[in-house]
Design an enzyme around this catalytic site. Structure first.
Site, PDB file in Angstrom:
ATOM      1  N   SER A 115      55.920 146.802  66.034  1.00  0.00           N
ATOM      2  CA  SER A 115      56.786 147.145  64.901  1.00  0.00           C
ATOM      3  C   SER A 115      57.667 145.973  64.495  1.00  0.00           C
ATOM      4  O   SER A 115      58.211 145.954  63.389  1.00  0.00           O
ATOM      5  CB  SER A 115      57.659 148.352  65.240  1.00  0.00           C
ATOM      6  OG  SER A 115      58.651 148.018  66.205  1.00  0.00           O
ATOM      7  N   CYS A 160      64.780 151.607  70.284  1.00  0.00           N
ATOM      8  CA  CYS A 160      63.805 151.560  71.383  1.00  0.00           C
ATOM      9  C   CYS A 160      62.366 151.367  70.878  1.00  0.00           C
ATOM     10  O   CYS A 160      61.967 151.984  69.892  1.00  0.00           O
ATOM     11  CB  CYS A 160      63.900 152.870  72.165  1.00  0.00           C
ATOM     12  SG  CYS A 160      62.657 153.064  73.455  1.00  0.00           S
ATOM     13  N   PRO A 161      61.584 150.479  71.511  1.00  0.00           N
ATOM     14  CA  PRO A 161      61.906 149.623  72.681  1.00  0.00           C
ATOM     15  C   PRO A 161      62.506 148.269  72.301  1.00  0.00           C
ATOM     16  O   PRO A 161      62.758 147.453  73.169  1.00  0.00           O
ATOM     17  CB  PRO A 161      60.538 149.433  73.324  1.00  0.00           C
ATOM     18  CG  PRO A 161      59.587 149.416  72.172  1.00  0.00           C
ATOM     19  CD  PRO A 161      60.140 150.409  71.178  1.00  0.00           C
ATOM     20  N   GLY A 162      62.678 148.017  70.977  1.00  0.00           N
ATOM     21  CA  GLY A 162      63.375 146.793  70.598  1.00  0.00           C
ATOM     22  C   GLY A 162      62.647 145.868  69.654  1.00  0.00           C
ATOM     23  O   GLY A 162      63.029 144.699  69.519  1.00  0.00           O
ATOM     24  N   GLY A 163      61.605 146.337  68.981  1.00  0.00           N
ATOM     25  CA  GLY A 163      60.851 145.468  68.080  1.00  0.00           C
ATOM     26  C   GLY A 163      61.693 144.897  66.949  1.00  0.00           C
ATOM     27  O   GLY A 163      61.580 143.716  66.612  1.00  0.00           O
ATOM     28  N   ASP A 223      69.894 153.877  70.770  1.00  0.00           N
ATOM     29  CA  ASP A 223      68.743 154.738  71.049  1.00  0.00           C
ATOM     30  C   ASP A 223      68.910 155.325  72.443  1.00  0.00           C
ATOM     31  O   ASP A 223      69.398 154.644  73.352  1.00  0.00           O
ATOM     32  CB  ASP A 223      67.429 153.941  70.985  1.00  0.00           C
ATOM     33  CG  ASP A 223      66.222 154.832  70.730  1.00  0.00           C
ATOM     34  OD1 ASP A 223      66.045 155.809  71.481  1.00  0.00           O
ATOM     35  OD2 ASP A 223      65.468 154.557  69.782  1.00  0.00           O
ATOM     36  N   ASP A 283      72.845 159.000  69.674  1.00  0.00           N
ATOM     37  CA  ASP A 283      72.080 159.473  68.528  1.00  0.00           C
ATOM     38  C   ASP A 283      72.372 158.555  67.342  1.00  0.00           C
ATOM     39  O   ASP A 283      73.541 158.336  66.986  1.00  0.00           O
ATOM     40  CB  ASP A 283      72.500 160.911  68.205  1.00  0.00           C
ATOM     41  CG  ASP A 283      71.670 161.531  67.092  1.00  0.00           C
ATOM     42  OD1 ASP A 283      71.107 160.783  66.259  1.00  0.00           O
ATOM     43  OD2 ASP A 283      71.594 162.773  67.032  1.00  0.00           O
ATOM     44  N   LYS A 306      60.021 157.065  55.924  1.00  0.00           N
ATOM     45  CA  LYS A 306      58.723 157.648  56.252  1.00  0.00           C
ATOM     46  C   LYS A 306      58.355 158.643  55.156  1.00  0.00           C
ATOM     47  O   LYS A 306      59.135 159.551  54.853  1.00  0.00           O
ATOM     48  CB  LYS A 306      58.768 158.352  57.608  1.00  0.00           C
ATOM     49  CG  LYS A 306      59.441 157.541  58.720  1.00  0.00           C
ATOM     50  CD  LYS A 306      58.701 156.253  59.045  1.00  0.00           C
ATOM     51  CE  LYS A 306      59.422 155.493  60.157  1.00  0.00           C
ATOM     52  NZ  LYS A 306      58.755 154.236  60.508  1.00  0.00           N
TER      53      LYS A 306
END
Length: 362
Positions: free
Chosen positions: A194, A227-230, A246, A266, A313
């Protein structure tokens, strides 16, 4: 030459058609879109001659959301003889040269749609480029200076090995990339693929000459849904200190940089630390686009950040309508606060069922 060809991600042809129809109508130009689902392109045909050229000049390409490339094209050349495809293509370019000055051109791109079926054309297009370029140069074309701002790129767009459109795009109003696709290399130390979404967004929305000014070690960023940090990776790489928000775990390699603080919260409830000026907010959370729109709008209205890149999205149906509604809502929220801002949106190559939006408060 009363047609535009617009490249896109396969499956988004209807969105391109709807957007181009709206844009053309706003200029008082009328036509219709030929849409073939999952083809990776749309042909928009104007009712009046020469109006496709006007669209290619007057619709700012960077404002188009779903199109990867925009070019003026001729009628489809069909049944090309495999023994001599060059001659009919040159003949079509000669007809084109009666309307535009091909001596303004410095590049020929032999392209195909970004579909699995068209990928079989890739090797052919690469090989065909050389003899076509040589034939065009013999005609005295492809001679313009590469720095010529209002020059042309010539295009030969194959839909089958024996069928193609020929045309041109304006160098000051198109994508400079082959097939409209930037070629990015996935960093081996990035936590997820990502990361390419945010890298492409930065390259698309932020002028190269401004990147060091807009991203540096004196700045603070917030990544909602990190998460995970892209996405955090791209900010840290550019020197920012990042609050990574996250409940999930962040990549250990990012903790080792000393440039992040993991906030297990959150993303919809997180607020920036007091007395901390946040320069950048980024967000790639999987959530309803209207909810993300309201969240980003709140950050901007409250003055919690001054610049943001985020993804929306999209639903399965009425995607174009949903995008326009979200952008209108954001514009309304910012206008009510009398903020001066710039907003851009693009369906990037590394996006899938989503678009990427950039907003900067001036």
């Amino acid at each position: 030459m009363n047609k535009l060809a617009l490249y896109c991600r396969p499956g988004f042809e209807k969105e391109v058609a709807a957007e181009m129809t709206d844009r053309a109508t706003n200029l008082g130009i009328f036509g219709f879109a030929r849409v073939q689902e999952n083809s990776g392109y749309v042909i928009f045909e104007c009712y009046q001659p020469n109006e496709a050229d006007r669209l290619a000049r007057e619709i700012p390409f960077h404002q188009l959301i779903f199109a990867r490339q925009m070019l003026v094209v001729s009628n489809l050349l069909e049944n090309l003889d495999p023994a001599d495809r060059i001659s009919p293509i040159i003949s079509e370019f000669e007809t084109l040269s009666e309307q535009v000055n091909l001596k303004q051109s410095n590049m020929i791109l032999v392209e195909m749609a970004d579909t699995n079926e068209s990928k079989e054309l890739s090797a052919f297009c690469r090989k065909f480029t050389v003899p076509l370029r040589q034939a065009l140069k013999k005609k005295g074309w492809l001679m313009a200076n590469e720095s010529q701002k209002c020059g042309l790129f010539l295009h030969c767009f194959f839909v089958k090995p024996n069928c193609c459109y020929i045309g041109y795009s304006y160098t000051n109003n198109h994508s400079e990339h082959f097939m409209g696709i930037p070629r990015l290399k996935f960093p081996s130390d990035a936590p997820s693929r990502s990361t390419l979404k945010l890298e492409e967004a930065i390259l698309t929305f932020i002028p190269r000459k401004e990147e060091e000014k807009r991203f540096n070690e004196n700045m603070i960023g917030v990544d909602l849904g990190a998460c995970p940090g892209g996405w955090t990776y791209q900010l840290v790489k550019r020197g920012l200190f990042v609050y990574a928000v996250d409940h999930g775990k962040m990549a250990e390699s990012l903790h080792e940089t000393g440039r992040i603080e993991h906030c297990a919260e959150d993303g919809f409830k997180f607020q920036p630390p007091k007395r901390k000026k946040v320069d950048w907010l980024v967000c790639d959370m999987v959530e309803q686009p209207s909810r993300i729109t309201n969240l980003i709008g709140k950050w901007l209205v409250e003055g919690w950040c001054r610049e943001t890149i985020f993804n929306l999205k999209l639903p399965m149906k009425k995607r174009y309508q949903e995008v326009m509604q979200c952008l209108e809502n954001l514009t309304s929220m910012l206008n009510k606060q009398k903020l001066t801002f710039e907003i851009q949106a693009k369906h990037l190559y590394h996006d899938r069922e989503e678009i990427t939006v950039h907003i900067v408060i001036k």
